[in-house]
Every structure is written in C-alpha cells, then in structure tokens.
Write a protein that holds these residues in place. Structure first.
Motif, mmCIF file in Angstrom:
data_model
loop_
_atom_site.group_PDB
_atom_site.id
_atom_site.type_symbol
_atom_site.label_atom_id
_atom_site.label_comp_id
_atom_site.label_asym_id
_atom_site.label_seq_id
_atom_site.Cartn_x
_atom_site.Cartn_y
_atom_site.Cartn_z
ATOM 1 N N LEU A 116 0.861 -1.188 0.000
ATOM 2 C CA LEU A 116 0.000 0.000 0.000
ATOM 3 C C LEU A 116 0.893 1.232 0.000
ATOM 4 C CD1 LEU A 116 -2.715 -0.929 2.666
ATOM 5 C CD2 LEU A 116 -3.151 -0.471 0.250
ATOM 6 N N PRO A 117 0.404 2.378 -0.502
ATOM 7 C CA PRO A 117 1.199 3.606 -0.456
ATOM 8 C C PRO A 117 1.536 3.983 0.986
ATOM 9 C CG PRO A 117 -0.707 3.868 -1.906
ATOM 10 C CD PRO A 117 -0.893 2.575 -1.181
ATOM 11 N N TRP A 118 2.693 4.590 1.178
ATOM 12 C CA TRP A 118 3.117 4.962 2.532
ATOM 13 C C TRP A 118 2.112 5.890 3.204
ATOM 14 C CZ3 TRP A 118 6.303 1.941 4.777
ATOM 15 C CH2 TRP A 118 7.362 1.343 4.094
ATOM 16 N N GLU A 119 1.521 6.814 2.433
ATOM 17 C CA GLU A 119 0.582 7.748 3.062
ATOM 18 C C GLU A 119 -0.674 7.040 3.565
ATOM 19 O OE1 GLU A 119 0.193 8.636 -1.473
ATOM 20 O OE2 GLU A 119 1.776 8.077 -0.047
ATOM 21 N N THR A 120 -1.078 5.969 2.884
ATOM 22 C CA THR A 120 -2.216 5.173 3.356
ATOM 23 C C THR A 120 -1.836 4.399 4.615
ATOM 24 O OG1 THR A 120 -3.061 4.944 1.101
ATOM 25 C CG2 THR A 120 -3.881 3.386 2.745
ATOM 26 N N LEU A 121 -0.686 3.748 4.581
ATOM 27 C CA LEU A 121 -0.227 2.989 5.751
ATOM 28 C C LEU A 121 -0.083 3.901 6.968
ATOM 29 C CD1 LEU A 121 2.472 0.695 4.100
ATOM 30 C CD2 LEU A 121 0.274 -0.027 5.045
ATOM 31 N N ALA A 122 0.374 5.136 6.766
ATOM 32 C CA ALA A 122 0.605 6.055 7.887
ATOM 33 C C ALA A 122 -0.692 6.474 8.566
ATOM 34 C CB ALA A 122 1.368 7.289 7.403
ATOM 35 N N ALA A 123 -1.817 6.314 7.879
ATOM 36 C CA ALA A 123 -3.110 6.696 8.462
ATOM 37 C C ALA A 123 -3.669 5.612 9.379
ATOM 38 C CB ALA A 123 -4.115 6.991 7.348
ATOM 39 N N ILE A 124 -2.964 4.474 9.499
ATOM 40 C CA ILE A 124 -3.534 3.319 10.192
ATOM 41 C C ILE A 124 -3.063 3.118 11.629
ATOM 42 C CG2 ILE A 124 -3.699 0.786 10.135
ATOM 43 C CD1 ILE A 124 -3.701 0.998 7.062
ATOM 44 N N PRO A 125 -1.763 3.115 11.946
ATOM 45 C CA PRO A 125 -1.299 2.528 13.228
ATOM 46 C C PRO A 125 -1.963 3.059 14.487
ATOM 47 C CG PRO A 125 0.558 2.947 11.794
ATOM 48 C CD PRO A 125 -0.623 3.563 11.128
ATOM 49 N N GLU A 126 -1.776 4.323 14.810
ATOM 50 C CA GLU A 126 -2.284 4.860 16.080
ATOM 51 C C GLU A 126 -3.810 4.859 16.121
ATOM 52 O OE1 GLU A 126 -2.789 7.033 19.719
ATOM 53 O OE2 GLU A 126 -1.270 5.669 18.935
ATOM 54 N N SER A 127 -4.429 5.389 15.087
ATOM 55 C CA SER A 127 -5.891 5.519 15.089
ATOM 56 C C SER A 127 -6.583 4.160 15.135
ATOM 57 C CB SER A 127 -6.366 6.297 13.855
ATOM 58 O OG SER A 127 -5.905 7.622 13.891
ATOM 59 N N PHE A 128 -6.144 3.228 14.298
ATOM 60 C CA PHE A 128 -6.844 1.946 14.216
ATOM 61 C C PHE A 128 -6.492 1.019 15.365
ATOM 62 C CE2 PHE A 128 -7.952 3.549 10.127
ATOM 63 C CZ PHE A 128 -9.147 2.918 9.808
ATOM 64 N N ALA A 129 -5.253 1.081 15.855
ATOM 65 C CA ALA A 129 -4.908 0.258 17.027
ATOM 66 C C ALA A 129 -5.706 0.717 18.244
ATOM 67 C CB ALA A 129 -3.406 0.345 17.306
ATOM 68 N N THR A 130 -5.822 2.027 18.417
ATOM 69 C CA THR A 130 -6.577 2.560 19.548
ATOM 70 C C THR A 130 -8.069 2.265 19.390
ATOM 71 O OG1 THR A 130 -4.954 4.328 19.803
ATOM 72 C CG2 THR A 130 -7.073 4.631 20.891
ATOM 73 N N ALA A 131 -8.599 2.513 18.195
ATOM 74 C CA ALA A 131 -10.025 2.264 17.959
ATOM 75 C C ALA A 131 -10.366 0.796 18.163
ATOM 76 C CB ALA A 131 -10.402 2.707 16.545
ATOM 77 N N TRP A 132 -9.532 -0.100 17.637
ATOM 78 C CA TRP A 132 -9.793 -1.538 17.778
ATOM 79 C C TRP A 132 -9.814 -1.941 19.258
ATOM 80 C CZ3 TRP A 132 -7.900 -5.936 19.891
ATOM 81 C CH2 TRP A 132 -8.424 -7.145 19.416
ATOM 82 N N THR A 133 -8.858 -1.441 20.033
ATOM 83 C CA THR A 133 -8.791 -1.806 21.451
ATOM 84 C C THR A 133 -9.993 -1.266 22.211
ATOM 85 O OG1 THR A 133 -6.374 -1.769 21.314
ATOM 86 C CG2 THR A 133 -7.342 -1.710 23.514
#
Length: 328
Positions: A116-133
């Motif tokens: 995936l493009p780096w800018e797409t990947l960068a939108a994932i870690p903090e927001s999605f890890a926190t939201a999932w938890t």
C-alpha cells in the motif's frame, strides 16, 4: 556520527516553533528498532506536547510512523522489513517519529508487509490500534449492538466508525459540524447527531433508545451526561479529549453514575506494556482488509515534511477532517 533531518521543538508554543533541523541520526541499541521513517500520522497528542500541556515531551515529537527497518540488534526484525511503530514513549520519553529515522522499542513495532502507499499505511497505526482496542477490548462490541461515537469526525472517531460498521454494529455518530454529516453517513453511520453538551437531554426528550455502548472522544466535559444514555449492563469507554483536558469537577460515582453501567478509560500510551502488547491488536489484518478493499482508509490530508506547521495549524482549528499524514 551521521546526521538526519528532524522537526524539532526548541520551545513550547504555536505551530511556528516546529523547525526542520539537521540533528544526529540515532544509533542502534538493544531492545529497539532503528526505523527509516517513510511517513507518519499527525495526532492531537503532539499538539499538546508542542504547547507544553503534556506531562512529558521530547524535542522531536511524533508518536507513530511507518517505514523500513534499518537495524535491529536483537534480530526481532530483519533489515528492510516494512513496519509500523506506535507509542512506547515515542515523542514523550524518547525522541519520536518527526524525523528521517527513529528508534522505537521492539515491543511497539509490528510488521506490515502489505503493498500500500506509505501515506495510506501512515493513516492506520495509532488511530486503528486505539479504535480496535476501545471497541473490542474495553467495550466488547458485538454484532448487532448499538454504538454511539461522540466526536466521530476525528481521525480516531472515523477509524472506530469504520471498524464498528465492518463488525456489524449499528452506529450513531456525532459531529459539531453539520457539513460533515454526509461524510459520516457515507462511512456507514446509521444516524448522525449534532454534537452539543445537551445531547443526552435531546436524546431523552426524543425517547431515543439507550445505547449498548458509547465511545466518548469528546472527553470529560460530556462524561457525566453520557453515562445517562447507556442501558443497564452497557459500556462507555473514554478515549479522547476533543472538548479539552479540564478534569470532571466533583465527580461522585455514588450520586452521579447510572447503576449497572460499566465505565472504562483507554489511553494508547500503554501500548507496548506487558498488559497491552501491540501484538494484541490485529494491525496486519486491518492493513490486509484495506489492501483487499474490505476497509476504506484514506488520509484526509497529505503533507510534505517541510509543511508540518500547516498541518498543526489545521489541527489547531479543527479543520483536518480526518487523519493527516506527513510523507518523509
């Protein structure tokens, strides 16, 4: 020692204090992963750090990034591996990801070997890890349950909305800006409600059914009233402070909490601790869902490294409209 470019906070203040400078490149050390940063997300926590409003902060901010492993002395990750890193003291106790290279604790790094493009990947870690938890650990969200997200247009709110809809929940979302209602509807919200401090009163007057779960991203300013819109046995998770950092005054659970309602807090700064390993979050599954079209992730704005001040100005004005990322 070689040098790198980094965005440095030399004094607390407005976005103009963010300065691109040449600084020493970090050296590999045991227990850490040296990452060549390809992109990073911009977060509200970094705004508070820049202002000196956080308990801890470092000259180089940034609590998350995606990039390529440069070195790992413990051999937990092979050089050249694509990874995401989040929290673990980044930007708080150790220099963070606003740089060409960063050192992240090995327990806070996870492989993301997806094209995936780096800018797409960068939108994932903090927001999605926190939201999932928040959704699947604290709230224990189940198929068919109702969920209220207060502050749904934030990056974290949008991530939670997408994950909850994918999990089969019926989501009610709030926003202070009515122009963003169509965006939230397009993401799958069953209803969108104007975010105001009398929200609970308006819901009660309309005989709106109480919710199974609530994700409160507005914070302490609406905590007490939010407890009244949750059914017996329901859950609320507090995970944001969009309404400010002021504490709840004179909180008396005996007099002010609804009986039978579960209330918890989640702060992503615990990621990487023994009780909250990053490996507990299925980030690779999230990334794969994005790559295969089951989950839509797109940054609201993409900035160049030298445009970090503009990104912080937009964040100050609540004009981001979602996750902002910087490509290094």
């Amino acid at each position: 020692m070689s040098t790198m470019k980094a965005i440095v906070i030399e004094k607390f203040g407005e976005p103009d204090v963010l300065t691109v400078k040449d600084v020493p490149k970090p050296e590999p050390k045991p227990g850490f992963v040296l990452i060549q940063v390809k992109a990073f997300g911009v977060n509200h926590a970094e705004m508070h750090m820049r202002k000196g409003e956080w308990a801890e902060s470092m000259p180089i901010s940034g609590i998350e990034c995606v990039g390529v492993v440069e070195a790992c002395l413990g051999n937990e990750f092979t050089p050249g591996t694509k990874v995401a890193a989040l929290m673990g003291g980044l930007g708080r106790a150790i220099n963070g990801s606003y740089a060409q290279y960063t050192l992240a604790p090995v327990n806070n790094v996870t492989k993301i070997d997806v094209d995936l493009p780096w800018e797409t990947l960068a939108a994932i870690p903090e927001s999605f890890a926190t939201a999932w938890t928040c959704l699947f650990r604290n709230l224990e969200l189940k198929l068919g349950q109702t969920l209220l997200i207060r502050g749904a247009t934030s990056a974290l709110g949008q991530a939670a909305l997408k994950l909850a809809v994918n999990a089969g929940a019926k989501v009610s979302a709030t926003s202070r800006n009515e122009s963003r209602f169509p965006m939230l509807k397009a993401m799958g919200a069953a209803e969108v409600i104007l975010e105001q401090q009398d929200l609970a009163q308006r819901l009660h007057q309309a005989n709106h059914p109480k919710f199974d779960t609530v994700l409160n991203l507005v914070g302490n300013s609406v905590l007490l009233e939010t407890l009244t819109v949750i059914r017996r046995g329901g859950r609320m998770c507090l995970a944001g402070f969009l309404g400010g950092l002021a504490p709840v005054a004179d909180f008396n659970p005996l007099a002010q909490m609804a009986s039978g309602v579960h209330f918890s807090f989640f702060g992503s700064f615990v990621f990487g601790t023994p009780e909250f390993p990053v490996s507990d979050v299925p980030l690779e599954d999230v990334v794969r869902d994005v790559a295969e079209g089951r989950l839509s992730v797109k940054p609201a704005r993409v900035f160049a490294f030298e445009e970090i001040r503009e990104a912080h100005h937009l964040m100050e004005k609540s004009q981001a409209g979602g996750k902002m990322v910087v490509v290094v």
